[in-house]
Enzyme design. Structure first.
Site, PDB file in Angstrom:
ATOM      1  N   TYR A 164       0.835  -1.211   0.000  1.00 35.42           N
ATOM      2  CA  TYR A 164       0.000   0.000   0.000  1.00 35.42           C
ATOM      3  C   TYR A 164       0.864   1.253   0.000  1.00 35.42           C
ATOM      4  O   TYR A 164       0.640   2.184  -0.794  1.00 35.42           O
ATOM      5  CB  TYR A 164      -0.902  -0.039   1.227  1.00 35.42           C
ATOM      6  CG  TYR A 164      -1.815   1.147   1.387  1.00 35.42           C
ATOM      7  CD1 TYR A 164      -2.797   1.437   0.446  1.00 35.42           C
ATOM      8  CD2 TYR A 164      -1.716   1.973   2.509  1.00 35.42           C
ATOM      9  CE1 TYR A 164      -3.649   2.526   0.612  1.00 35.42           C
ATOM     10  CE2 TYR A 164      -2.556   3.050   2.685  1.00 35.42           C
ATOM     11  CZ  TYR A 164      -3.518   3.326   1.740  1.00 35.42           C
ATOM     12  OH  TYR A 164      -4.357   4.402   1.905  1.00 35.42           O
ATOM     13  N   LYS A 168       1.113   4.250  -2.882  1.00 35.82           N
ATOM     14  CA  LYS A 168       0.763   5.645  -2.604  1.00 35.82           C
ATOM     15  C   LYS A 168       1.956   6.577  -2.809  1.00 35.82           C
ATOM     16  O   LYS A 168       1.782   7.736  -3.206  1.00 35.82           O
ATOM     17  CB  LYS A 168       0.200   5.771  -1.189  1.00 35.82           C
ATOM     18  CG  LYS A 168      -1.184   5.144  -1.021  1.00 35.82           C
ATOM     19  CD  LYS A 168      -2.228   5.802  -1.920  1.00 35.82           C
ATOM     20  CE  LYS A 168      -3.626   5.295  -1.620  1.00 35.82           C
ATOM     21  NZ  LYS A 168      -4.666   5.973  -2.434  1.00 35.82           N
TER      22      LYS A 168
END
Length: 245
Positions: A164, A168
């Site tokens: 994740y 990002k």
């Protein structure tokens, strides 16, 4: 009436963002990977008297779905004022760099980075027709290279979600380049962290969804003097909001 498209808006922060913008008089296109889930969300909003909203089937991982969504919206409006790239996934367990699978990385980047690019590029012609086009890429402080590598950061020892976070961080770089390429236009483009929020995404731990949506909307509504190409997390920096990449 100003128009906004929010991806992944059938629940959580996206749904609350749609709700608050409707309350402020916007016309909202509620993007949802499942059209039925989107229709259910529209029905819930209508029960609160918020009716200027339409569900749009929009799977950010599918180019044909994105193009179809653009065609549907283009039939209804000549300009899109705001794009909020909210749809995202956390990659699932295991979260660590040594254990996460290739499939986890591929799926997460396809949604969180390439999906944003798909949507942004395809909706650019509609955004360019707006007098004050705004793009908010929903990011996270977990995607800050500076914070993640700083042992003094309060979340240093528990905000290690390799898949994740990597996606990002890549989204943040995409935001930098997009803002640069549009620097001589009336676009304002920023990466915004809504904060750790009580949603399905976090197992319903964290802050209130209303505050998270408010943080996103703040940067979706900035005027011509507002920032562009910046990274904001008011949870991390409540003074100025800006945090390091």
């Amino acid at each position: 009436m100003r128009t906004v498209l929010i991806t992944g808006a059938n629940k959580g922060i996206g749904f609350e963002t749609a709700k608050q913008l409707l309350e402020q008089g916007f016309s909202v296109y509620l993007g949802s990977r499942s059209l039925q889930n989107g229709l259910d969300a529209v029905k819930e909003l209508a029960a609160s008297g918020l009716t200027n909203v339409e569900a749009i089937a929009l799977d950010v991982t599918s180019l044909s779905s994105v193009k179809s969504a653009r065609e549907q919206i283009a039939e209804k409006t000549s300009a899109l004022d705001i794009l909020i790239n909210n749809a995202g996934i956390n990659g699932g367990m295991p979260y660590t760099a040594l254990e996460a699978s290739e499939d986890q990385f591929l799926a997460t980047f396809d949604t969180n980075v390439i999906g944003v690019s798909r949507v942004t590029q395809n909706f650019m012609p509609l955004l360019q027709q707006s007098d004050q086009p705004r793009i908010v890429n929903v990011s996270t402080s977990v995607g800050s290279l500076s914070l993640q590598s700083n042992p003094e950061w309060p979340a240093y020892d528990y905000a290690k979600y390799a898949v994740y976070a990597a996606s990002k961080a890549a989204l943040n770089m995409y935001t930098v380049h997009l803002a640069y390429e549009l620097r001589n236009t009336n676009f304002k483009i920023n990466a915004v962290c809504p904060g750790y929020t009580k949603t399905d995404f976090t197992g319903h731990n964290g802050g209130e969804v209303e505050q998270a949506a408010d943080r996103i909307i703040k940067y979706a509504l900035i005027d011509e003097l507002g920032p562009s190409g910046r990274f904001f997390s008011e949870e991390t920096n409540p003074v100025s909001g800006e945090i390091p990449w």
